[in-house]
Scaffold this motif. Sequence first.
Motif, PDB file in Angstrom:
ATOM      1  N   UNK A  25       0.813  -1.298   0.079  1.00 50.32           N
ATOM      2  CA  UNK A  25       0.052  -0.040   0.007  1.00 50.32           C
ATOM      3  C   UNK A  25       0.977   1.216   0.108  1.00 50.32           C
ATOM      4  N   UNK A  26       0.377   2.186  -0.747  1.00 50.16           N
ATOM      5  CA  UNK A  26       1.342   3.385  -0.980  1.00 50.16           C
ATOM      6  C   UNK A  26      -0.022   4.832  -0.692  1.00 50.16           C
ATOM      7  N   UNK A  27       0.962   5.937  -0.298  1.00 48.34           N
ATOM      8  CA  UNK A  27       0.192   6.909  -0.185  1.00 48.34           C
ATOM      9  C   UNK A  27       1.114   8.013  -0.514  1.00 48.34           C
ATOM     10  N   UNK A  28       0.871   8.981  -1.432  1.00 49.24           N
ATOM     11  CA  UNK A  28       1.906  10.208  -1.398  1.00 49.24           C
ATOM     12  C   UNK A  28       0.894  11.474  -1.327  1.00 49.24           C
ATOM     13  N   UNK A  29       1.486  12.624  -0.657  1.00 45.99           N
ATOM     14  CA  UNK A  29       0.742  13.763  -0.495  1.00 45.99           C
ATOM     15  C   UNK A  29       0.961  14.594  -1.831  1.00 45.99           C
ATOM     16  N   UNK A  30       0.152  15.674  -1.671  1.00 46.13           N
ATOM     17  CA  UNK A  30       0.161  16.562  -2.857  1.00 46.13           C
ATOM     18  C   UNK A  30       1.358  17.288  -3.265  1.00 46.13           C
ATOM     19  N   UNK A  31       2.161  17.544  -2.060  1.00 45.52           N
ATOM     20  CA  UNK A  31       3.340  18.139  -2.497  1.00 45.52           C
ATOM     21  C   UNK A  31       4.111  17.375  -3.157  1.00 45.52           C
ATOM     22  N   UNK A  60       4.411  -5.795   8.018  1.00 44.32           N
ATOM     23  CA  UNK A  60       3.498  -4.758   8.497  1.00 44.32           C
ATOM     24  C   UNK A  60       4.374  -3.365   8.625  1.00 44.32           C
ATOM     25  N   UNK A  61       5.631  -3.354   8.303  1.00 48.24           N
ATOM     26  CA  UNK A  61       6.465  -2.265   8.664  1.00 48.24           C
ATOM     27  C   UNK A  61       6.147  -1.202   7.539  1.00 48.24           C
ATOM     28  N   UNK A  62       6.056   0.166   8.154  1.00 52.23           N
ATOM     29  CA  UNK A  62       5.535   1.331   7.263  1.00 52.23           C
ATOM     30  C   UNK A  62       6.771   2.220   7.087  1.00 52.23           C
ATOM     31  N   UNK A  63       7.103   2.388   5.823  1.00 50.14           N
ATOM     32  CA  UNK A  63       8.200   3.352   5.591  1.00 50.14           C
ATOM     33  C   UNK A  63       7.837   4.844   5.288  1.00 50.14           C
ATOM     34  N   UNK A  64       8.334   5.690   5.966  1.00 53.36           N
ATOM     35  CA  UNK A  64       7.979   7.037   5.763  1.00 53.36           C
ATOM     36  C   UNK A  64       8.986   7.929   5.263  1.00 53.36           C
ATOM     37  N   UNK A  65       8.752   8.362   3.773  1.00 53.50           N
ATOM     38  CA  UNK A  65       9.740   9.189   3.266  1.00 53.50           C
ATOM     39  C   UNK A  65       9.298  10.663   3.254  1.00 53.50           C
ATOM     40  N   UNK A 102      16.108  13.856   1.078  1.00 50.58           N
ATOM     41  CA  UNK A 102      15.076  12.767   1.183  1.00 50.58           C
ATOM     42  C   UNK A 102      15.378  12.285   2.680  1.00 50.58           C
ATOM     43  N   UNK A 103      14.532  12.086   3.621  1.00 49.65           N
ATOM     44  CA  UNK A 103      14.642  11.383   4.822  1.00 49.65           C
ATOM     45  C   UNK A 103      13.713  10.101   4.793  1.00 49.65           C
ATOM     46  N   UNK A 104      14.277   8.945   5.082  1.00 49.49           N
ATOM     47  CA  UNK A 104      13.216   7.645   5.179  1.00 49.49           C
ATOM     48  C   UNK A 104      13.482   7.311   6.536  1.00 49.49           C
ATOM     49  N   UNK A 105      12.277   7.058   7.241  1.00 49.59           N
ATOM     50  CA  UNK A 105      12.464   5.948   8.466  1.00 49.59           C
ATOM     51  C   UNK A 105      11.245   5.063   8.298  1.00 49.59           C
ATOM     52  N   UNK A 106      11.460   4.251   9.187  1.00 48.80           N
ATOM     53  CA  UNK A 106      10.411   3.025   9.218  1.00 48.80           C
ATOM     54  C   UNK A 106      10.136   3.094  10.561  1.00 48.80           C
ATOM     55  N   UNK A 107       8.678   2.708  10.457  1.00 43.06           N
ATOM     56  CA  UNK A 107       7.976   2.577  11.920  1.00 43.06           C
ATOM     57  C   UNK A 107       7.736   0.968  11.834  1.00 43.06           C
ATOM     58  N   UNK A 108       8.597  -0.039  12.596  1.00 41.68           N
ATOM     59  CA  UNK A 108       8.529  -1.431  12.493  1.00 41.68           C
ATOM     60  C   UNK A 108       7.293  -1.963  13.309  1.00 41.68           C
ATOM     61  N   UNK A 109       6.892  -2.852  12.785  1.00 39.20           N
ATOM     62  CA  UNK A 109       5.807  -3.506  13.601  1.00 39.20           C
ATOM     63  C   UNK A 109       6.025  -4.027  14.844  1.00 39.20           C
ATOM     64  N   UNK A 110       5.145  -3.878  15.998  1.00 31.93           N
ATOM     65  CA  UNK A 110       5.440  -4.230  17.349  1.00 31.93           C
ATOM     66  C   UNK A 110       5.739  -5.849  17.649  1.00 31.93           C
ATOM     67  N   UNK A 111       4.892  -6.562  16.693  1.00 31.51           N
ATOM     68  CA  UNK A 111       5.077  -8.042  16.645  1.00 31.51           C
ATOM     69  C   UNK A 111       6.160  -8.532  15.824  1.00 31.51           C
ATOM     70  N   UNK A 112       6.998  -7.608  15.128  1.00 26.99           N
ATOM     71  CA  UNK A 112       8.125  -8.155  14.400  1.00 26.99           C
ATOM     72  C   UNK A 112       7.959  -8.532  12.808  1.00 26.99           C
ATOM     73  N   UNK A 113       6.500  -8.399  12.611  1.00 28.06           N
ATOM     74  CA  UNK A 113       6.071  -9.072  11.532  1.00 28.06           C
ATOM     75  C   UNK A 113       6.341  -7.847  10.223  1.00 28.06           C
ATOM     76  N   UNK A 114       7.516  -8.278   9.388  1.00 26.73           N
ATOM     77  CA  UNK A 114       8.176  -7.315   8.585  1.00 26.73           C
ATOM     78  C   UNK A 114       7.089  -6.746   7.824  1.00 26.73           C
TER      79      UNK A 114
END
Length: 353
Positions: A32-38, A114-119, A100-112
Amino acid sequence: MTPFLRLKDQHLFVRVFEQAPIGMALLSSDGSFRANSALCSMLGYSESELMNLTIPFVTHPDDLEVDLGLWTKLVQGEIDSYQIEKRYIHKYGDIKWGLLNVTVERDQQGISENDVFISQIADITDQKIREKKIRETEKLTLVGELAAGIAHEIRNPLTSLRGFVQLYQDEDVDGKNKLRHDVMLAEIDRINEIVSELLVLAKPGNETYKLGNIAEILNHVVTLFEGQASLCNILISKELGSNLPAIYCHSSLKQVFINILKNAFESMPNGGQVVIKVKEIDAQLQICFIDQGYGIPQHQLEKIFQPFYTTKETGTGLGLMVSQRIIENHKGKIRIESETGKGTIVEITLPLR
Ligand SMILES: Nc1ncnc2c1ncn2[C@@H]1O[C@H](COP(=O)(O)OP(=O)(O)OP(=O)(O)O)[C@@H](O)[C@H]1O
Ligand SMILES: [Mg+2]
Protein backbone atom coordinates in the motif's frame (compact mmCIF):
# COMPACT_ATOMS: atom_id res chain seq x y z
CA MET A 1 -5.83 4.85 23.53
CA THR A 2 -9.59 5.28 23.24
CA PRO A 3 -11.10 4.80 19.79
CA PHE A 4 -12.10 8.49 19.91
CA LEU A 5 -8.53 9.61 20.28
CA ARG A 6 -7.37 7.29 17.60
CA LEU A 7 -9.90 8.76 15.21
CA LYS A 8 -8.81 12.29 16.14
CA ASP A 9 -5.17 11.35 15.63
CA GLN A 10 -6.00 9.96 12.26
CA HIS A 11 -7.73 13.17 11.17
CA LEU A 12 -4.83 15.17 12.49
CA PHE A 13 -2.35 13.01 10.70
CA VAL A 14 -4.20 13.18 7.39
CA ARG A 15 -4.26 16.96 7.64
CA VAL A 16 -0.56 17.20 8.43
CA PHE A 17 0.21 14.79 5.60
CA GLU A 18 -1.94 16.51 3.00
CA GLN A 19 -1.10 20.12 3.90
CA ALA A 20 2.64 19.66 4.35
CA PRO A 21 4.70 21.89 2.07
CA ILE A 22 7.26 19.12 1.66
CA GLY A 23 6.73 15.88 -0.21
CA MET A 24 5.75 12.84 1.83
CA ALA A 25 5.06 9.22 1.00
CA LEU A 26 4.05 6.20 3.05
CA LEU A 27 4.83 2.73 1.85
CA SER A 28 4.19 -0.56 3.54
CA SER A 29 5.65 -3.92 2.71
CA ASP A 30 2.21 -5.20 1.68
CA GLY A 31 2.35 -2.73 -1.21
CA SER A 32 0.00 0.00 0.00
CA PHE A 33 1.17 3.46 -0.88
CA ARG A 34 0.18 7.06 -0.16
CA ALA A 35 1.78 10.24 -1.49
CA ASN A 36 0.81 13.77 -0.50
CA SER A 37 0.08 16.55 -2.96
CA ALA A 38 3.43 18.30 -2.42
CA LEU A 39 5.24 15.17 -3.64
CA CYS A 40 2.83 14.79 -6.56
CA SER A 41 3.42 18.34 -7.71
CA MET A 42 7.18 18.10 -7.19
CA LEU A 43 7.40 15.07 -9.50
CA GLY A 44 4.51 15.94 -11.82
CA TYR A 45 2.55 12.72 -11.31
CA SER A 46 -0.84 12.04 -9.73
CA GLU A 47 -0.91 9.82 -6.67
CA SER A 48 -2.21 6.85 -8.64
CA GLU A 49 0.47 7.32 -11.28
CA LEU A 50 3.17 7.47 -8.60
CA MET A 51 1.87 4.30 -7.03
CA ASN A 52 2.72 2.35 -10.18
CA LEU A 53 6.25 3.77 -10.51
CA THR A 54 9.42 2.34 -9.02
CA ILE A 55 12.18 4.23 -7.20
CA PRO A 56 14.63 3.67 -10.13
CA PHE A 57 12.08 5.18 -12.51
CA VAL A 58 11.88 8.52 -10.71
CA THR A 59 15.52 8.61 -9.57
CA HIS A 60 18.45 10.10 -11.47
CA PRO A 61 20.64 7.15 -12.55
CA ASP A 62 23.72 8.63 -10.85
CA ASP A 63 21.97 8.67 -7.44
CA LEU A 64 20.25 5.32 -7.68
CA GLU A 65 22.98 3.11 -6.24
CA VAL A 66 23.34 5.09 -3.01
CA ASP A 67 19.59 5.38 -2.50
CA LEU A 68 18.83 1.72 -3.19
CA GLY A 69 21.77 0.62 -1.03
CA LEU A 70 20.44 2.52 1.97
CA TRP A 71 16.86 1.46 1.24
CA THR A 72 17.89 -2.19 1.25
CA LYS A 73 19.64 -1.76 4.60
CA LEU A 74 16.51 -0.12 6.01
CA VAL A 75 14.23 -2.88 4.73
CA GLN A 76 16.56 -5.56 6.07
CA GLY A 77 16.61 -3.91 9.49
CA GLU A 78 20.29 -2.92 9.49
CA ILE A 79 19.42 0.78 9.91
CA ASP A 80 16.32 2.63 11.10
CA SER A 81 16.54 5.75 8.97
CA TYR A 82 18.64 7.56 6.41
CA GLN A 83 18.93 11.02 4.88
CA ILE A 84 20.47 11.91 1.54
CA GLU A 85 20.39 14.58 -1.13
CA LYS A 86 19.32 13.02 -4.39
CA ARG A 87 18.03 13.93 -7.81
CA TYR A 88 14.58 12.94 -8.98
CA ILE A 89 13.31 12.97 -12.53
CA HIS A 90 10.11 14.94 -13.05
CA LYS A 91 7.44 13.53 -15.35
CA TYR A 92 8.55 15.94 -18.10
CA GLY A 93 12.22 15.08 -17.74
CA ASP A 94 13.41 17.97 -15.55
CA ILE A 95 15.79 17.19 -12.74
CA LYS A 96 14.53 17.93 -9.23
CA TRP A 97 16.83 17.96 -6.23
CA GLY A 98 15.38 16.56 -3.03
CA LEU A 99 16.56 16.25 0.53
CA LEU A 100 15.20 12.82 1.34
CA ASN A 101 14.66 11.43 4.80
CA VAL A 102 13.38 7.88 5.17
CA THR A 103 12.40 6.24 8.45
CA VAL A 104 10.57 3.09 9.30
CA GLU A 105 7.84 2.37 11.80
CA ARG A 106 8.42 -1.29 12.55
CA ASP A 107 5.63 -3.63 13.45
CA GLN A 108 5.54 -4.24 17.20
CA GLN A 109 5.13 -7.96 16.73
CA GLY A 110 8.09 -8.03 14.39
CA ILE A 111 6.05 -8.94 11.33
CA SER A 112 8.11 -7.22 8.69
CA GLU A 113 5.21 -7.19 6.18
CA ASN A 114 3.53 -4.69 8.50
CA ASP A 115 6.46 -2.24 8.61
CA VAL A 116 5.60 1.22 7.31
CA PHE A 117 8.23 3.33 5.55
CA ILE A 118 7.94 7.09 5.76
CA SER A 119 9.70 9.22 3.15
CA GLN A 120 9.90 12.98 3.47
CA ILE A 121 11.34 14.98 0.61
CA ALA A 122 12.13 18.68 0.69
CA ASP A 123 12.47 20.23 -2.76
CA ILE A 124 15.93 21.84 -2.75
CA THR A 125 16.20 22.37 -6.52
CA ASP A 126 16.41 26.18 -6.32
CA GLN A 127 19.12 26.02 -3.69
CA LYS A 128 21.12 23.53 -5.78
CA ILE A 129 20.84 25.72 -8.89
CA ARG A 130 22.06 28.72 -6.90
CA GLU A 131 24.98 26.75 -5.50
CA LYS A 132 25.94 25.54 -8.96
CA LYS A 133 25.85 29.10 -10.33
CA ILE A 134 28.11 30.31 -7.52
CA ARG A 135 30.57 27.46 -8.12
CA GLU A 136 30.65 28.20 -11.84
CA THR A 137 31.19 31.90 -11.29
CA GLU A 138 34.02 31.12 -8.91
CA LYS A 139 35.58 28.75 -11.42
CA LEU A 140 35.21 31.36 -14.14
CA THR A 141 36.76 34.09 -12.06
CA LEU A 142 39.64 31.81 -11.20
CA VAL A 143 40.28 30.82 -14.80
CA GLY A 144 39.96 34.43 -15.84
CA GLU A 145 42.43 35.67 -13.30
CA LEU A 146 44.83 32.86 -14.11
CA ALA A 147 44.71 33.51 -17.84
CA ALA A 148 44.99 37.25 -17.39
CA GLY A 149 47.93 36.80 -15.01
CA ILE A 150 49.80 34.58 -17.45
CA ALA A 151 48.99 36.89 -20.34
CA HIS A 152 50.40 39.80 -18.44
CA GLU A 153 53.62 37.92 -17.65
CA ILE A 154 54.11 37.00 -21.29
CA ARG A 155 53.61 40.51 -22.60
CA ASN A 156 56.55 42.08 -20.81
CA PRO A 157 59.34 39.80 -22.10
CA LEU A 158 57.68 39.94 -25.49
CA THR A 159 58.09 43.70 -25.57
CA SER A 160 61.85 43.45 -25.04
CA LEU A 161 62.11 40.70 -27.69
CA ARG A 162 60.31 42.91 -30.15
CA GLY A 163 62.61 45.81 -29.33
CA PHE A 164 65.73 43.73 -30.04
CA VAL A 165 64.41 42.37 -33.30
CA GLN A 166 63.71 45.92 -34.37
CA LEU A 167 67.25 46.85 -33.42
CA TYR A 168 68.63 44.04 -35.59
CA GLN A 169 66.44 45.25 -38.39
CA ASP A 170 67.82 48.76 -38.10
CA GLU A 171 71.40 47.43 -38.12
CA ASP A 172 70.72 45.31 -41.18
CA VAL A 173 71.47 48.23 -43.52
CA ASP A 174 71.66 46.26 -46.75
CA GLY A 175 68.41 44.48 -45.87
CA LYS A 176 69.95 41.01 -46.29
CA ASN A 177 67.87 39.60 -43.44
CA LYS A 178 64.78 41.70 -43.98
CA LEU A 179 62.49 38.73 -44.60
CA ARG A 180 63.56 36.97 -41.40
CA HIS A 181 63.10 40.09 -39.33
CA ASP A 182 59.71 40.75 -40.83
CA VAL A 183 58.57 37.21 -40.05
CA MET A 184 59.86 37.46 -36.49
CA LEU A 185 58.09 40.77 -35.91
CA ALA A 186 54.87 39.46 -37.41
CA GLU A 187 55.01 36.36 -35.20
CA ILE A 188 55.69 38.40 -32.08
CA ASP A 189 52.74 40.63 -32.96
CA ARG A 190 50.60 37.53 -33.38
CA ILE A 191 51.56 36.25 -29.92
CA ASN A 192 50.77 39.67 -28.55
CA GLU A 193 47.35 39.56 -30.15
CA ILE A 194 46.51 36.15 -28.70
CA VAL A 195 47.74 37.18 -25.30
CA SER A 196 45.63 40.34 -25.42
CA GLU A 197 42.61 38.18 -26.07
CA LEU A 198 43.31 36.23 -22.91
CA LEU A 199 43.39 39.49 -21.00
CA VAL A 200 39.72 39.90 -21.89
CA LEU A 201 39.02 37.21 -19.32
CA ALA A 202 40.07 39.53 -16.56
CA LYS A 203 37.57 41.94 -15.12
CA PRO A 204 36.12 44.37 -17.61
CA GLY A 205 36.54 48.01 -16.82
CA ASN A 206 39.57 49.35 -18.59
CA GLU A 207 38.16 48.25 -21.93
CA THR A 208 37.32 50.90 -24.45
CA TYR A 209 34.04 50.51 -26.27
CA LYS A 210 33.67 52.25 -29.58
CA LEU A 211 30.79 52.64 -31.98
CA GLY A 212 31.30 49.94 -34.54
CA ASN A 213 29.65 48.52 -37.60
CA ILE A 214 28.74 44.89 -37.06
CA ALA A 215 28.61 44.12 -40.78
CA GLU A 216 32.17 45.38 -41.20
CA ILE A 217 33.43 43.29 -38.29
CA LEU A 218 31.69 40.19 -39.63
CA ASN A 219 33.01 40.76 -43.13
CA HIS A 220 36.50 41.00 -41.75
CA VAL A 221 36.14 37.79 -39.74
CA VAL A 222 34.67 35.92 -42.70
CA THR A 223 37.68 36.97 -44.80
CA LEU A 224 39.92 35.28 -42.24
CA PHE A 225 38.05 32.01 -42.82
CA GLU A 226 37.91 32.13 -46.60
CA GLY A 227 41.04 30.08 -47.20
CA GLN A 228 39.99 27.35 -44.80
CA ALA A 229 36.44 27.40 -46.13
CA SER A 230 37.46 26.47 -49.64
CA LEU A 231 39.84 23.82 -48.30
CA CYS A 232 37.07 22.27 -46.19
CA ASN A 233 34.35 22.63 -48.78
CA ILE A 234 32.37 25.02 -46.60
CA LEU A 235 30.24 27.83 -47.88
CA ILE A 236 29.73 30.89 -45.68
CA SER A 237 26.79 33.05 -46.60
CA LYS A 238 25.66 36.27 -44.98
CA GLU A 239 22.20 37.73 -44.68
CA LEU A 240 22.76 41.20 -43.29
CA GLY A 241 19.73 43.39 -42.71
CA SER A 242 19.76 46.80 -44.36
CA ASN A 243 20.63 49.94 -42.39
CA LEU A 244 22.00 48.05 -39.43
CA PRO A 245 22.65 50.51 -36.61
CA ALA A 246 26.14 50.93 -35.20
CA ILE A 247 26.68 49.46 -31.75
CA TYR A 248 29.10 50.08 -28.94
CA CYS A 249 31.58 47.26 -29.06
CA HIS A 250 35.01 46.25 -27.92
CA SER A 251 37.68 44.83 -30.21
CA SER A 252 37.20 41.46 -28.46
CA LEU A 253 33.85 41.01 -30.20
CA LYS A 254 35.77 39.82 -33.24
CA GLN A 255 37.15 36.97 -31.14
CA VAL A 256 33.60 35.80 -30.37
CA PHE A 257 32.74 35.52 -34.05
CA ILE A 258 36.04 33.73 -34.70
CA ASN A 259 35.36 31.21 -31.91
CA ILE A 260 31.85 30.50 -33.15
CA LEU A 261 32.87 30.11 -36.77
CA LYS A 262 35.75 27.87 -35.73
CA ASN A 263 33.29 25.62 -33.87
CA ALA A 264 30.95 25.60 -36.87
CA PHE A 265 33.81 24.60 -39.16
CA GLU A 266 34.96 21.88 -36.79
CA SER A 267 31.43 20.46 -36.67
CA MET A 268 31.35 19.97 -40.44
CA PRO A 269 34.35 17.78 -41.32
CA ASN A 270 32.71 16.86 -44.61
CA GLY A 271 31.79 20.38 -45.58
CA GLY A 272 28.48 22.20 -45.59
CA GLN A 273 27.08 25.64 -45.14
CA VAL A 274 27.24 28.31 -42.45
CA VAL A 275 24.68 31.07 -42.62
CA ILE A 276 25.23 34.30 -40.70
CA LYS A 277 22.10 36.37 -40.21
CA VAL A 278 22.02 39.81 -38.65
CA LYS A 279 18.91 41.83 -37.97
CA GLU A 280 17.58 44.47 -35.65
CA ILE A 281 14.73 43.46 -33.32
CA ASP A 282 13.32 45.28 -30.31
CA ALA A 283 16.22 47.69 -29.84
CA GLN A 284 18.63 44.79 -30.10
CA LEU A 285 20.95 43.45 -32.71
CA GLN A 286 20.49 39.74 -33.29
CA ILE A 287 23.33 37.80 -34.85
CA CYS A 288 22.77 34.12 -35.70
CA PHE A 289 25.30 31.58 -36.87
CA ILE A 290 23.60 28.53 -38.34
CA ASP A 291 25.68 25.50 -39.24
CA GLN A 292 24.87 22.08 -40.67
CA GLY A 293 27.29 20.22 -38.42
CA TYR A 294 26.95 17.17 -36.21
CA GLY A 295 25.12 19.14 -33.52
CA ILE A 296 25.28 18.92 -29.74
CA PRO A 297 23.42 16.23 -27.77
CA GLN A 298 21.04 17.53 -25.09
CA HIS A 299 23.14 16.28 -22.16
CA GLN A 300 26.18 18.19 -23.44
CA LEU A 301 24.34 21.43 -24.10
CA GLU A 302 24.32 22.42 -20.45
CA LYS A 303 28.08 21.98 -20.17
CA ILE A 304 29.45 23.67 -23.26
CA PHE A 305 29.96 27.06 -21.59
CA GLN A 306 31.97 25.57 -18.75
CA PRO A 307 35.70 26.23 -18.77
CA PHE A 308 37.74 23.39 -20.27
CA TYR A 309 34.68 21.45 -21.41
CA THR A 310 35.54 19.98 -24.78
CA THR A 311 34.58 16.95 -26.85
CA LYS A 312 37.45 17.49 -29.25
CA GLU A 313 40.79 15.74 -29.16
CA THR A 314 42.76 18.93 -29.52
CA GLY A 315 40.21 21.38 -28.08
CA THR A 316 40.88 23.45 -25.00
CA GLY A 317 37.22 24.04 -24.17
CA LEU A 318 37.65 27.75 -23.67
CA GLY A 319 36.15 29.11 -26.89
CA LEU A 320 32.53 29.39 -25.76
CA MET A 321 33.38 30.38 -22.22
CA VAL A 322 35.50 33.29 -23.45
CA SER A 323 32.79 34.22 -25.94
CA GLN A 324 30.12 34.23 -23.26
CA ARG A 325 32.26 36.40 -21.05
CA ILE A 326 32.84 38.91 -23.87
CA ILE A 327 29.14 39.02 -24.77
CA GLU A 328 28.21 39.55 -21.11
CA ASN A 329 30.71 42.41 -20.96
CA HIS A 330 28.71 43.89 -23.84
CA LYS A 331 25.51 43.42 -21.78
CA GLY A 332 24.34 40.95 -24.40
CA LYS A 333 23.25 37.32 -24.39
CA ILE A 334 24.44 34.18 -26.14
CA ARG A 335 22.17 31.20 -26.62
CA ILE A 336 22.73 27.89 -28.37
CA GLU A 337 20.18 25.58 -29.90
CA SER A 338 21.18 22.34 -31.48
CA GLU A 339 19.89 19.15 -32.96
CA THR A 340 22.21 16.19 -33.39
CA GLY A 341 22.76 15.31 -37.00
CA LYS A 342 21.14 18.53 -38.19
CA GLY A 343 23.18 21.43 -36.93
CA THR A 344 23.60 24.20 -34.43
CA ILE A 345 22.33 27.75 -34.10
CA VAL A 346 24.30 30.23 -32.03
CA GLU A 347 22.24 33.32 -31.32
CA ILE A 348 23.82 36.48 -29.95
CA THR A 349 21.78 39.50 -28.97
CA LEU A 350 23.46 42.81 -28.27
CA PRO A 351 21.65 45.85 -26.93
CA LEU A 352 21.63 49.05 -28.98
CA ARG A 353 22.66 51.81 -26.66
N1 LIG B 1 28.74 24.53 -33.72
C1 LIG B 1 28.94 23.46 -32.94
N2 LIG B 1 28.59 22.22 -33.37
C2 LIG B 1 28.78 21.13 -32.58
N3 LIG B 1 29.33 21.15 -31.36
C3 LIG B 1 29.70 22.34 -30.87
C4 LIG B 1 29.53 23.56 -31.62
N4 LIG B 1 29.98 24.58 -30.85
C5 LIG B 1 30.41 24.04 -29.69
N5 LIG B 1 30.25 22.70 -29.68
C6 LIG B 1 30.57 21.78 -28.57
O1 LIG B 1 30.88 22.56 -27.43
C7 LIG B 1 32.18 22.21 -26.93
C8 LIG B 1 32.82 23.44 -26.32
O2 LIG B 1 33.12 24.40 -27.32
P1 LIG B 1 34.30 25.43 -27.10
O3 LIG B 1 34.41 26.28 -28.32
O4 LIG B 1 34.11 26.10 -25.79
O5 LIG B 1 35.58 24.51 -26.94
P2 LIG B 1 36.32 23.64 -28.06
O6 LIG B 1 35.85 24.06 -29.42
O7 LIG B 1 36.18 22.23 -27.71
O8 LIG B 1 37.83 24.08 -27.85
P3 LIG B 1 38.47 25.53 -28.17
O9 LIG B 1 38.85 26.06 -26.83
O10 LIG B 1 39.60 25.21 -29.05
O11 LIG B 1 37.42 26.36 -28.83
C9 LIG B 1 32.89 21.63 -28.11
O12 LIG B 1 33.92 20.73 -27.71
C10 LIG B 1 31.77 20.92 -28.86
O13 LIG B 1 31.50 19.66 -28.29
MG1 LIG C 1 35.79 26.07 -29.97
